[in-house]
Design an enzyme around this catalytic site. Structure first.
Site: not given
Lengths: 280, 280, 280, 280
Positions: C223-225
């Site tokens: 997530l978000d990475e």
């Protein structure tokens, strides 16, 4: 005419500006610059006023003191012409030190630098070029307490207003952080997202970030987490090496630190809990 | 509590802040934001104060009026909750219009838009989507005076506070410029160095500039030379075509204009001769 | 003449450029733009070539295929005139969607938008204004698998090249992330330092940051990475409220996402492990 | 392995990349970086290739020479490890000189500085600190031709690659400009809009600009109008004095010049008529 900077903070309440401007008028002060802020989070009122007057610093202070007492103010009156006496600490890397010394000599910073203290001797020639006394104060696990005690002596002896950590690669003890609370400024790299541990520029490179930056902040016992004074970023790309990230990072670190030091020296930074109010 | 914005200017002299803050205190005003500036060039003092109070606009005005007369002030008291009634003028290009309308609807601008006036019909659908009345007011050499007279009627009729030229490709007559003095904002492209004549983005491309930008300014009879409110730039490079310069330029124009309109709408922009004081 | 974009990557080795340029010459291609990068970290060679030719896409492909096989290349040949078929997903906030749709219509993005999918109906009017079909696909804990299956059907049915999450406030399942690997772009806020948990703009405000920003990245199961395509920041100060942080953040999110989508649509972004190579 | 930089330009035509990459392959060169650009305006093709090889500079040159003749190329092969021999000219203001010298010593610039030449003696101590020979070469109306002849002797004697005017406050004669064509870099202030005549920062202040900047460009006989290498701007506001504009301007001048010098030293800047192609 003399020029003074008045800074004050207190619990927000009606009549502060009226009382302060009245006291300044009474001391023959013409207000040349004024900024204020009321913090919705803490309910604190902050004000910075620059004045020109024929009165002395003591007379301005005397006129304001009853107001300060009535409102429970934290009050300061500074001589605007007096540069902040700045002790710079550094280690081996000279970029941030050079930015500060050059800008100081060029008249771009409202500071004077009576002393440089370093845990390494590498930057002595740069200090000598700029004519600033250089104290080599090595720090080991065993002598850390003594070295910090010596540093505090130097701060007192040289009537230091602000200690600037210009890439000083030693962690200050909690006691020293508290002792220098609100008068020590540090610079550290910063990234989106942030990275913990060693070689942060290499980590940022591995993550493929497109911006790298620097954060100048007051030193607190919470490492790299003190109140932020200024932040800047610079664009990077996939073709740059970790070494180039480091070089670009140095540049933005130097600029960001110099900006933060200048604002502090001009009494433009006030503390609002863990945040700063920057009247720039 | 009601919120008001007080703006004032007068010849700089001792006692202004004391008098103003006293009058505000008398009207039960708590100052929530305050900025001031004394212009060394013109000797004029400028101040913007945001206040919260139980008093009415008339009561605040009444309390300040004697001070305004005593100091010879230009004084205004605005209702901070009242959005600026904004008439947008456009021609065929919709980027700046779209930025303003979208940001207005998203609550990012302190304006309402009762009317769009255009010399072309192309942007009517966009106006309709946003539910804004659209007046098609063609301008020819022969009807220019009549068209401008009609525009002024619309300004009066709709109680317009500010006219925004969002890439309106007609030059206003000197009379209209004077009539709208200080309440009409224009956006134009800008470059280092600047270029005169047609197709400026193509000229800038031919010159090989590395930055292109936009300038938002008040309209004066001196074409594109009115007091500057805001400027922004964006980076370009050799591989971009003149068409790409135009597209990038549109983007920066839209953003710069929206920023300038917001500052004007919040009464943050005051005129100091040919310069602006921007309390942002 | 037709215009194609060739992208390729393979293990770095001598002779790649010679072989590729020879194959392109053979297909009558004139190279109009070319960029390459060899990644020191992964030892991978990346290349993007824009060509003009009388040959067909199949002929260009046929000429390059033996080279691709000899060097073990990942090869693609795209029609440069064909806009990327883009499915936009959104929820309730329209700023990022509006930026994309307006820029698409203004000819500033190399995309077409055959479909908007949202878990809320709020943005249907905006879709209708721009004449884009809008599918309301509510997602609950119970129907999530079905909703994602329906989404994938729509992706196939509409021959979607790239899925853009324009503030789509649902976390995609790991399976969907893998299915859309390298062809789904997300935007999220970012700060120095970063903040975990709810209301990040409020956390950033409490911390007193001076810059807020946005990161556009490919969607991965982390997530978000995912690999970062573009990052931008904007300056904030102590006097701005958390709500103003949110509004400024929206603006920078919209711009950053549009930039990332444009680069992806022009086949300028290649994946190098967890990093991106951006030939912009 | 040795590292070389190959730059070339010629009339655009099919087969250039194939021929160049073939010749490089023949010389055992591995391409580590490559950029190209075809100028639609002038029909010229530009290329910069960085290679690693066991071959000598003469061997690489020998392999490329037949290609250069066949295509009518302007060809250069540079040793990538060899820093550009840089003669810095200055007058009284040291900010740009200091930026260059410090960055050079810190390893941030691919230059060496065998000589500083100044028409004033003021900056001799700075030169001495950095261990660079300093030649005081006063220029008067009467000795200008002699002084310029002496400068050219020094350029030859010290095998200078590039002359950098770091706030050198003398106008070079047309003859000298032509002699140093493409190998002399100047920095000057720049504004939106631009200002002619004396004290430009004061003019910009009077006009109320919100951005000030700097332009680094090649020196031509057309004063301050040579091909632009790099431009940067910095934000200013109404409260800053003309003196502060000057200080901020110095900072941006120093940074912009250092960037331009670095790109030139790395052979990243090619001339395309009055424009530059910058492969950065």
């Amino acid at each position: 005419a003399r020029n003074f900077i008045v800074t004050l903070s207190c619990t927000d309440q009606p009549g502060i500006v009226y009382a302060v401007s009245g006291a300044l008028l009474q001391a023959g002060c013409n207000i040349t610059e004024s900024q204020q802020f009321e913090s919705p989070e803490t309910g604190t009122f902050f004000m910075r006023v620059a004045v020109a007057t024929e009165a002395t610093q003591a007379e301005v202070w005397g006129s304001l003191e009853p107001v300060a007492q009535a409102f429970g103010m934290q009050l300061d009156v500074f001589d605007a012409e007096r540069p902040a006496r700045t002790l710079i600490m550094c280690s081996k890397e000279g970029h941030a030190l050079n930015d500060l010394l050059f800008q100081q000599r060029a008249g771009m910073l409202s500071i004077e630098v009576p002393l440089i203290v370093s845990n390494h001797a590498d930057l002595r020639p740069m200090a000598e070029f700029y004519g600033v006394p250089f104290v080599h104060l090595p720090v080991t696990k065993d002598n850390k307490a003594d070295a910090e005690a010596r540093l505090l002596e130097l701060v007192t002896e040289h009537q230091i207003d602000v200690v600037v950590l210009a890439r000083y690669m030693q962690i200050l003890s909690n006691d020293l952080c508290r002792e220098l609370n609100g008068r020590a400024i540090n610079i550290h790299h910063s990234f989106l997202p942030s990275f913990k541990g060693a070689k942060p520029y290499h980590q940022a490179h591995a993550r493929g970030v497109k911006l790298i930056g620097a954060t100048a902040h007051y030193v607190t016992t919470d490492l790299d987490e003190g109140p932020i004074i200024e932040q800047e970023v610079i664009r990077v790309n996939h073709a740059q090496t970790p070494q180039q990230f480091v070089a670009l990072g140095r540049d933005v670190e130097g600029r960001t630190l110099a900006t933060a030091v200048q604002w502090h020296a001009q009494h433009r930074v006030l503390l609002d809990g863990t945040r700063t109010v920057v009247f720039n």
